[in-house]
Each structure stands twice: as structure tokens, then as C-alpha cells.
Design an enzyme around this catalytic site. Structure first.
Site, short mmCIF file in Angstrom:
data_model
loop_
_atom_site.label_atom_id
_atom_site.label_comp_id
_atom_site.label_asym_id
_atom_site.label_seq_id
_atom_site.Cartn_x
_atom_site.Cartn_y
_atom_site.Cartn_z
N PRO A 2 0.82 -1.21 0.00
CA PRO A 2 0.00 0.00 0.00
C PRO A 2 0.86 1.26 0.00
O PRO A 2 1.91 1.32 0.63
CB PRO A 2 -0.79 -0.13 1.31
CG PRO A 2 -0.81 -1.59 1.60
CD PRO A 2 0.51 -2.11 1.11
N GLU A 3 0.41 2.27 -0.73
CA GLU A 3 1.13 3.53 -0.78
C GLU A 3 0.41 4.56 0.08
O GLU A 3 -0.60 4.27 0.72
CB GLU A 3 1.26 4.00 -2.23
CG GLU A 3 2.08 3.03 -3.07
CD GLU A 3 2.52 3.63 -4.39
OE1 GLU A 3 2.53 4.87 -4.53
OE2 GLU A 3 2.86 2.85 -5.31
#
Length: 287
Positions: A2-3
Site C-alpha cells: 500500500p502507498e
């Protein structure tokens, strides 16, 4: 992985249940995730009030009224499920994630108000720790982090100073967490594409005008992704019930062999690999 927008989406999804809540019960169903849980994890959290829910880079931070901060990192497969009332919801439903399996429910938080938050992590790449709040900034996880890309310290002057005389590519430097915290591969590709800057170009050769444009574009791309619910989300429902599908709005990332969307450009999106990560760009209009 996840960013930043995905982590911010999860933070926003957890906030109504956890921010300001007192933890009535905490259950750790195993002694470790990626790293061992801190000594006294359950006892130190039970009865504590979570004063807020914050984000630093890709970390979730929950400062407690007892002087510690609960630090949480999702790793590659960490997910939360929130039960508040009759329905359960998952703040952050990732494209490649499997449906939650009870055997991967490793940590459970229950609040005095009746909320229940369960942390699932089949691969156990995520981790949690309790760090004295006053020592947080000096902790090795945070001491070397650069400015937040959506914060006031991420400016054209900052980026110009970092880029000056550097032979590394713009993309390589933007992914360096010491230069800017929380940026990941997807959004760097998108920001460089929209700024018409080649991801292969040495950073020291980028003009001041282009750097200023790049800063603005990074902010815009991240804001759009957060508003939509994050790029890797499949069907995350925000508090108002709206679904987020930012991945459908990618202009470069994942569009290998597709036409460049820049007006009057006849280029084709190309994929290359930089430092083990896929880069998508238009070799015609990104210079």
C-alpha cells in the site's frame, strides 16, 4: 505494498471508531507479526484512550493518553476490519488481497463504545509497536524521513536543493524516503507523466520551472487518489458510501503499449524497470 493514499484511506476509515476511544479489551492472538510485539503489549493498551489517529509516511500513529504511541504498518497484506453496529466494513479493500480468514486475525481492539477493530495479515509483513511519544521523532523508523508530500515542507525549493547536481534519475530520488516520505512507485510514475518529465532523466538536469510543476502535480495526484479511496482499492466504501476506483484514472501506470493520453502526442506508453520496479512512461512527451 500500500502507498500513502491507501494508508490515508485506512486511517480515515479507522478514525471514527478509534480516535478518542478508550480500549476496553485488546487481544493479541500471537506474540509476533513481522517483528515481536512489544513486551506488555496487551496490558499497556487495555484501558488506554486513543487521543487521535495520524499518519506519518506509510505508518499509522495512535497516540495514547499514557504517553506511548501505537505505531502500525500494514506491510504487504495487512488489513483492518471494523465492526461498529450491525455491519462490518474494511477500510481499504486491496485488489490483490484475499477475503479475511479468521486464522489470520492476529490482533483485536475493542472499545468502551462497542467498536471492534480486527487486524488481519496472512503474510505477517505488517508490524506494531508501542513507542514513547516524546521519543517518536528520534526513533529509527522516523528519524531519517523527509517531509510529507502533502505537508508545508515539501516545496519546490526543497526539491531543487535535493536535485541539484544529482546524476540519479528523478524517479529514484522521489522514491527515496529521506527526500520525501511516503511516495511510492505508482504515484511517482503518475506525477512524472503528468509533469512531462522523463523518469530516466538525471534529476540535476530538470529545470526549476519543471520542479515547481512536479511538486504541484505530486500534491494533486495524491489528493485525487485519497479522494477516490486509493489506487489499489477494489471496492472500499468511504464514510458517505462512495466507492473509490482511482486505478481506473491512471494515465501512465499499468498502461504498457497503450496510447499516450497527452493531447496531440503520438507516443505509446512504455514499461521499463528501475531498481527492480516497473516504470511506465511516454518516451515521446516525457523529456
Amino acid at each position: 505494498m500500500p502507498e500513502l493514499p491507501e494508508v490515508e484511506t485506512v486511517r480515515k476509515g479507522l478514525e471514527p471508531t478509534l480516535a478518542g476511544a478508550r480500549l476496553s479489551r485488546v487481544e493479541a492472538r500471537r506474540p509476533d507479526l513481522r517483528f515481536p510485539l512489544p513486551q506488555g503489549f496487551v496490558q499497556r493498551l487495555t484501558g488506554a484512550r486513543i487521543e487521535g489517529l495520524e499518519r506519518r509516511a506509510k505508518y499509522l500513529l495512535a497516540p495514547l493518553d499514557r504517553g506511548d504511541t501505537l505505531v502500525m504498518h500494514l506491510g504487504m497484506s495487512g488489513r483492518f476490519e471494523v465492526e461498529a453496529g450491525a455491519a462490518a466494513r474494511r477500510p481499504g479493500e486491496f485488489v490483490y488481497a484475499r477475503a479475511p480468514d479468521p486464522k489470520h486475525a492476529h490482533v483485536v481492539f475493542e472499545t468502551e463504545a462497542g467498536g471492534r477493530v480486527t487486524y488481519f495479515d496472512p503474510r505477517r509483513f505488517g508490524y506494531m509497536d508501542l513507542i514513547p511519544t516524546e521519543a517518536l521523532a528520534a526513533h529509527p523508523w522516523f528519524a531519517g524521513l523527509g517531509p510529507e508530500p502533502l505537508g508545508p515542507d515539501f516545496t519546490a525549493d526543497h526539491l531543487a536543493a535535493v536535485f541539484k547536481d544529482r546524476r540519479q534519475s528523478a524517479k529514484t530520488l522521489l522514491l527515496d524516503q529521506r527526500i520525501v516520505a511516503g511516495l511510492g512507485n505508482i504515484y511517482v510514475c503518475e506525477a512524472l507523466y503528468r509533469s512531462r518529465i522523463s523518469p530516466l532523466k538525471p534529476a540535476g538536469e530538470i529545470s526549476a520551472k519543471k520542479i515547481a510543476q512536479l511538486v504541484d502535480t505530486v500534491r494533486l495526484v495524491l489528493a485525487e487518489a485519497i479522494e477516490a479511496g486509493g489506487s489499489t482499492l477494489r471496492d472500499f466504501a468511504a464514510a458517505d458510501g462512495a466507492l473509490g476506483y482511482f486505478q481506473h484514472r491512471f494515465q501512465a501506470y499499468g498502461r504498457e503499449d497503450g496510447p499516450c493520453l497527452t493531447r496531440r502526442c503520438q507516443g505509446v506508453i512504455t514499461r521499463t524497470v528501475q531498481s527492480g520496479r516497473s516504470t511506465f512512461y511516454c518516451p515521446v512527451c516525457q523529456r
